[in-house]
Each structure stands twice: as structure tokens, then as C-alpha cells.
Scaffold this active site. Structure first.
Site, mmCIF file in Angstrom:
data_model
loop_
_atom_site.group_PDB
_atom_site.id
_atom_site.type_symbol
_atom_site.label_atom_id
_atom_site.label_comp_id
_atom_site.label_asym_id
_atom_site.label_seq_id
_atom_site.Cartn_x
_atom_site.Cartn_y
_atom_site.Cartn_z
ATOM 1 N N ARG A 17 47.563 46.514 46.064
ATOM 2 C CA ARG A 17 46.509 46.153 47.024
ATOM 3 C C ARG A 17 47.043 45.989 48.451
ATOM 4 N NH1 ARG A 17 44.656 47.863 43.249
ATOM 5 N NH2 ARG A 17 43.073 47.004 41.842
ATOM 6 N N SER A 58 35.869 42.030 43.918
ATOM 7 C CA SER A 58 36.903 41.026 43.661
ATOM 8 C C SER A 58 37.217 40.243 44.928
ATOM 9 C CB SER A 58 38.171 41.691 43.142
ATOM 10 O OG SER A 58 37.946 42.276 41.877
ATOM 11 N N GLU A 82 41.231 39.234 48.852
ATOM 12 C CA GLU A 82 41.068 40.682 48.810
ATOM 13 C C GLU A 82 39.891 41.092 49.686
ATOM 14 O OE1 GLU A 82 40.348 43.961 45.304
ATOM 15 O OE2 GLU A 82 41.805 42.367 44.931
#
Length: 315
Positions: free
Chosen positions: A172, A221, A297
Site C-alpha cells: 500500500r 478500507s 489508508e
């Protein structure tokens, strides 16, 4: 002198005091000082080259993982669409996609062309630009697995072509400079039967619908997992949130989903401050009880308003 008067002449479109809440999945936040819709890459290049350095520039894609704060976004918000949303099948089972193309549409274009390996994108909300910036993925596959070339413009309007190795992708995250604006990429797949690809895509979609609140006003998320996929005894954000009583935790019109407690939900009455406070409260609980710092995130942009506490922005 107004902000608009300081901006260069472009072929695209400027909109002053442009509402942004309708451009994000969470449906909250204040306006952009100026919203810029570039006509194409050369138009964007000119804008970047001629816009004074002191004017803040922020890129907004589909707004799927973005929380716009209640005070709005200073400077210019750039939204890539139109010419930036195109896809093209190339020789050698490769696919070119613009940064404004929706991830799920790229997956469908690949399937139609008989290019396998990109079907995971049907389960990733947002656009290719966001997927490139955060190495988005799902179900044990991520963007760095399939991207072979990235095209970007820097803040001076210079065009850059980079390899995945140059971006040093990790879970990520990528090491591309913050001022880079991704405009497109080339992905490598393999020969496959379009019907078989579509079947796998349908399975991914069905799995998401049964495990995630995708019909709600949500940003996907909220926090990245503390450990990357494949880590022995991987710690997962939803498990940590659940362990501290975060499932269903509410502030105002914002709460963590009962179905999947790593998903923030706006019940239709939330402010951006409500949503951010829910996230920060649960982060604090996890920090206190597990000594783990959950990393946002969801990308948070813009000015805080009132008494909302300023936090570092995350991409």
C-alpha cells in the site's frame, strides 16, 4: 488578485468554489477553491508548468478512498476524467490505461481483450491513478504485480516514464515523489479466455458483496493492515478494531460498519469531522491496548474547520 486570475489559460475548465462532496464516496467535505478539469495530458502539462509554485495542487480521482475535510481544499483540485479515462489493448497481452480510468473498467477492458491477470481490479474501488499511488490491491494481488510502465507529470510539467522498480513499491505504498501526478500506466497480463476471466471477476464481485458494505456511503478500507500479505501470523486491521470495541462505534452520523469493521460509514448525516474522529478514536484505542499504530489508508485532504484537530494527511 483572485486565485483564478493567477492561473494560466487552459483548454480545460476551471470551476471556482466547486463543491466536492458529490465527487467522493463518503459524500462529505467543503469546496475546492478552484476545480480544474484538464482537457488532456498536454493541457495538464501546461497548467503545471505555468502555475505559480506557491499555489497548492491536489489530485482527486473517483474519490473512493478520499475524505475531504469540512473546511474545503485550498488552491486547485485537479480531477482527471475524459481523455484520462481511456484504455487500449496492446500487443503482447498488455493494456494501457489512463489514470482517470475506473479500476473495474480496466478489468473489464482486459477481459474483453483476453488479457488475464488484471481481474483483481474489479474488486478495487477508485481509479488507476490512485491504484498506482498506493499500490492498491485485494485478495492477495496488488498493482505492482502487473504494472510495467508508469507515466507521470511532475510539478513543473515534465513528463516522466518510470518502471515499477524505480517506484520501489511496497504494501500500500510507493516511493514516487509527492508532486508527481500519474497520468497513465501499462499493465502486463497473459493470454486467457474472456469467459474464464469474467467468471473470476464475478466471483470477486460476489465475495465483496457478501463481506463488505459496498452499498453504503463508505471509502473502503480505512486502515492498512499492520503487516503485508504473506507475513506469518499477519495482524489485520479489522481484527484489531474489533478487539477494542470498534465495530459499530459511532460519532454523530459516522460509524464503523457492523458488517466489516474496517469500513467507515456515513449514514447520510455525518460531517468529515465525525468520520475522522471515529477513525482517530479507534486508532487511539488500538495504540493503547496493542501498542500498534494503524496507518490511514483513506486519504484525508483539505482544511479542518472549527475545533477539529489537524492530523497528518495520508495517501
Amino acid at each position: 488578485m483572485t486565485l483564478l486570475a493567477q492561473l494560466p489559460t487552459v483548454r480545460g475548465k476551471y470551476i471556482e468554489a466547486a463543491p466536492l462532496k458529490g465527487l467522493t464516496w463518503l459524500r462529505v467535505g467543503g469546496p475546492a477553491d478552484v476545480l480544474y478539469l484538464p482537457a488532456d495530458e498536454s493541457d495538464l502539462c501546461r497548467f503545471l508548468a505555468e502555475t505559480p509554485d506557491e499555489i497548492p495542487v491536489t489530485v482527486l480521482g473517483a474519490g473512493s478512498n478520499t475524505l475531504v475535510r469540512d473546511g474545503g481544499v485550498p488552491g486547485v483540485v485537479i480531477r482527471l476524467a475524459g481523455a484520462f479515462a481511456k484504455t487500449e489493448a496492446l500487443d503482447g497481452y498488455r493494456l494501457r490505461a489512463g489514470a482517470g480510468a475506473l479500476d473495474k473498467m480496466v478489468a473489464k477492458a482486459a477481459a474483453k481483450a483476453g488479457i488475464g491477470g488484471l481481474e483483481y481490479l474489479v474488486g478495487v474501488p477508485g481509479t488507476i491513478g490512485g491504484a498506482l499511488r498506493m499500490n492498491a490491491g485485494c485478495y492477495d494481488q496488488e498493482t505492482s504485480d502487473v504494472v510495467v510502465e508508469v507515466i507521470a507529470l511532475d510539478r513543473m510539467g515534465r513528463r516522466i516514464i518510470a518502471s515499477p522498480d524505480e517506484l520501489a513499491y511496497s504494501y500500500r505504498h510507493c516511493e514516487a515523489p509527492e508532486d508527481w501526478i500519474f497520468t497513465g500506466a501499462v499493465f502486463q497480463g497473459q493470454a486467457d479466455d474472456p469467459d474464464a476471466i469474467t467468471k473470476r471477476m464475478n466471483a470477486i464481485t460476489a465475495r465483496r458483496e457478501t463481506t463488505q458494505p459496498i452499498r453504503e456511503k463508505t471509502s473502503g478500507s480505512t486502515f492498512a493492515n499492520p503487516d503485508p500479505p504473506g507475513t506469518p501470523n499477519q495482524r489485520k486491521s479489522w481484527e484489531l478494531i474489533d478487539s477494542v470495541g470498534g465495530r459499530g462505534y459511532r460519532v454523530g452520523g459516522a460509524h464503523f460498519s457492523e458488517q466489516h469493521c474496517n469500513f467507515l460509514i456515513n449514514d447520510g448525516t455525518a460531517s468529515a469531522a465525525d468520520l475522522e474522529q471515529v477513525g482517530e478514536d479507534v486508532r487511539a484505542r488500538v495504540r493503547q491496548q496493542h501498542d500498534i499504530e494503524l496507518r490511514w489508508e483513506v486519504r484525508r485532504i483539505g482544511r479542518v474547520s472549527g475545533d477539529q484537530k489537524q492530523e497528518g494527511q495520508a495517501g
